[in-house]
Each structure stands twice: as C-alpha cells, then as structure tokens.
Design a protein around this motif. Structure first.
Motif: not given
Lengths: 254, 201
Positions: B55-81
């Motif tokens: 919900r936070a990803l959508d309500e704070q409009n983080l989903r698109a920039p996050l997916v875009e950054a990851l597709r661009r190759g920005v190193p990402f580490l996700g913990i647990c959730l």
C-alpha cells in the motif's frame, strides 16, 4: 538444518538500572543495561529482553532512553516491555529501537491490545508475557508482577492470546522464578503443545542441565534467564557449547 | 557511495541504519519518489504485514521510480518483506500487487510447524552467491516471518527449511533479496551487508 533453540538474557530494570530479586521482591542493583547488552551481544546471546519492572507512567521517558541506549549496542533482536497499556505505548517502544513488544497485565484486562499491536507491527513483533502459578492440576495467570491472580487458566489464555495475534509466548513460572532449581518443564511443555507459536521459558534456571531439560523435556523454543548471566555464574558461550554437546541445536559457535 | 533506505514506516529502519553505520557506509532514509530515482544504491527493509508495504508503494508513488531504478541497474537489497515484494503477489494479501520483478507468488509457510518462523536458522547455498561470498556455510541468520517466496525460482541462490523449503537469498543481476534480517544477524549479517556495499560500490 533446523531452527536453533535460543538463549535470551533478560534485563529487568527499574527504568534506568538493571535490578534483581527473588520471586519479584527484594530488588538490588545488578548493573548498567547498556554495558550488559554489549557484553551479551558479543558473547553469543540470540536475543535480548529489556523490561521495566517498575513501569511507572512518569518514568516512562527514562525507560525509552534505556531502550535506545541498549538497541544501539545490539546486532541481535531486542524485545522490550513492562507497563505497556496502549497501542501508543507499544509504538514508543518500537520507535525507541525494540523489534518486539511484550504485553502482560494490560492485555489480560483488555485483550484487544494484542490485536491492535499485531495489526500495526505484525504478529512477529507481539510477545504475550504470561506469569503462571500452579493451582492444583492447573496454572493460574498472575498479573501485576506476579502478585495477583487473574483467575484465568494459563492454557486457555495462551490460546486466546495467539488467536488475537500474539506471535510468541514468554512464559514465566512464578513458582520457580528466582529459585534456581530449574525451569518448570511440565508447565512449558503443556503450553508449547497447546499453541502454534514459539514459547520462551523463564524462571528457575541455574545449571546448564536445566537448559537441556527445558529444550528436550519442556519443548521450549527459547529459554530466558537473568541473574545467572549478569553475575557471570553461567557464561553464555559455555552454556551454548554444553547444549551443542548434549544434542540441542543452538547457534554455536557464535 | 550512499545507500538510500526506502522508509515506508517499517520498524527495522533504525537497526538497518545502525548496521550500515558500523560498516562505515553513508545512508539516507527517504519516502520520496525523487530520491529513489536519484539513488546510487537502494535498500528496502520491511517487517510486519505485506499489505502495509504494498500500500505504501502505491500511496506514496514509489512503485514506478523503484521499478525503473531496478531496471536501470541500480543495486538493490530487499530485506524480509523487501524480498517478498519483488515477486508477483503474496497470499498474505492476495488483492495487492508486488513488483513482479521475479516470477512466482509468496505463500504461507505450512501450519505443521510453529509460526512465525522466528529465530536463527541455517541456509543451504544452491549456487555461487555474491552476497554470501566469504561467509561460512554453517552460520545462522535471524528470521521472523510466516510467509515466504518459492525456492523454485531461478534467482534463488540459497534456501532455508521450516516446514518447507523456501527462498532465503535471491540474486538477479543488480537485484538482491534476503528473507532473514542481516541487521539482526550478528557477525554473519554484518558480513552480508558488507558484501552488498562492495557490490554496489
């Protein structure tokens, strides 16, 4: 490969200093929470619990500061509680750096507190602390620091707490607490088999053998103790080595 | 290099910050889409309910920039959730969408074992792992979860077992995820975070 049994030192504090007593009375000073936290983190403790056993409302900010100081020393999980009455109390403890919150007396009086915390932080962050005292063939739930009976059956309350969203039970035997004659394996096994969540056994530990017994006979997922660790009577590393050699899966070497 | 920690209100942000600080890494916490788009390295901690993160990803409009950054190759580490949300969806809140960067759905762990899966467990390495480089295969990591991602995924580099086998570590190009909490896993966790910082540098 399976889940290790956890060894958890507990810091009972008056808000600021670690204190100790027998059967919840006769408290004396046992040290600085931050120094003890740093020591246990290094010695291979699997988690740490810090409790405010005085739990007076006006000294709450002091306890929150203690949580912050303790959390800063740790690279292992921290559970905090004592006197948590509302969702807002729980939030303050989590914001100060605790990974899990324990509730006890206030949850008996108002069980929805468990659901409120669980909805906000997840079941893994809500520890239902139950103080149990034997009464014939059953155990009674005790409140107000183990002094008063809530006239409830421990098994029934543990089950209700889990259905409301508690992710763990911290089970203290009031009969054994401070006696150093060993954990109550019968009580612990009964609760551990009655609920679907992990159970932390507490009260009565002294010897390494007591820990073997509570894991093998008592079906505990974790075991908690205080003064035997603070006094250096039982170094954690040596305890875990003993458990490992006796066929109990622990995080060792650590 | 600075690590941008996505702060959607999860409880474990301060301990992640402290763990990075101990390793001498600079970090900033943010919940702004602009900061995510500008990030040199991203870290998404998470604990609690899947729906709070989705919900936070959508309500704070983080989903698109996050997916875009990851597709661009920005190193990402996700913990647990933060690992779970990389997949398509989760049985914890089936109506919500994950980031769908990895194939598969997050499922509940089986009910014949104690849940949450809480405490220190070992992992089995499937293949060469950059995140786990130099880490003794017998070490324990700290887990606290009731749902898990499938281990059948091609990106799984280590699995864990609690009632069933599940993905403990995923690695796919610049995308890394761990089901356990390295920020709570003592020396072993610190080493893993160190590896991520080196990969991201």
């Amino acid at each position: 490969m399976s889940l290790a049994h956890r060894i958890i030192p507990c810091l009972d504090t008056d808000g600021t200093r670690v204190v100790k007593g027998v059967n919840f009375v006769g408290l004396r000073d046992a040290g600085d929470p931050r120094a003890l936290a740093a020591r246990y983190n290094k010695e291979g403790a699997d988690e740490l619990v810090v409790l405010d056993i005085a739990a007076s409302r006006d000294r709450r900010p002091t306890f929150l500061e203690t949580i912050r100081r303790v959390a800063a020393e740790l690279s292992i999980p921290l559970t905090a509680g004592g006197g948590i009455q509302t969702l807002e109390d729980g939030r303050a403890v989590v914001r100060a750096g605790a990974d899990k919150v324990t509730v006890n007396t206030a949850a008996v009086a108002r069980p929805e507190l468990i659901s409120e915390l669980s909805r906000e932080f997840g079941a893994q962050a809500v520890v239902l602390a139950i103080d149990a005292k034997r009464n014939g063939r059953h155990w009674d739930v005790m409140v107000r620091g183990g002094r008063e009976s809530a006239s409830r059956d421990v098994v029934e309350w543990a089950r209700e707490g889990v259905s409301l969203g508690a992710g763990e039970i911290l089970l203290t035997s009031v009969d054994r607490d401070g006696t150093q004659i060993g954990f109550d394996t019968e009580l612990t096994r009964e609760i551990s088999e009655a609920v679907t969540v992990p159970v932390i056994a507490s009260g009565g530990a002294k010897l390494p053998k007591h820990f073997v017994d509570i894991f093998k006979e008592g079906a505990a997922d974790a075991a908690l103790a205080a003064s035997i660790f603070h006094d250096g009577v039982q170094p954690i590393r040596a305890l875990k080595e003993f458990l490992f050699k006796n066929g109990v899966e622990v995080r060792w070497p650590c | 290099m600075k690590v941008t920690i996505i702060d959607y209100g999860a409880g474990n942000v301060p301990s992640v910050e402290r763990a990075l600080e101990r390793l001498g890494a600079e970090s900033e916490r943010t919940s702004s889409p602009e900061d995510i788009s500008r990030a040199q390295a991203l870290l998404l901690p998470g604990v609690g309910h899947y729906s709070a993160l989705a919900r936070a990803l959508d309500e704070q409009n983080l989903r698109a920039p996050l997916v875009e950054a990851l597709r661009r190759g920005v190193p990402f580490l996700g913990i647990c959730l933060g690992l779970q949300v990389l997949f398509e969806s989760s049985a914890e809140s089936p109506e919500m969408h994950g980031l769908s960067l990895l194939a598969g759905k997050v499922c509940a762990l089986p009910s014949n074992v104690k849940l949450p899966h809480m405490g220190w467990n070992q992992i089995a390495m499937n293949r060469e792992s950059q995140l786990l480089a130099g880490i003794d295969p017998s070490v324990y990591f700290y887990f606290a979860h009731s749902y898990a991602a499938p281990d059948s995924n091609g990106s799984t580099s280590a699995t864990c077992f609690h009632g069933t086998s599940f993905a403990a570590v995923v690695e796919e190009r610049n995308i890394y995820g761990v089901q356990f909490h390295p920020e709570k896993s003592g020396e072993a966790g610190s080493r893993l975070l160190h590896n991520f910082l080196r990969l991201a540098a």
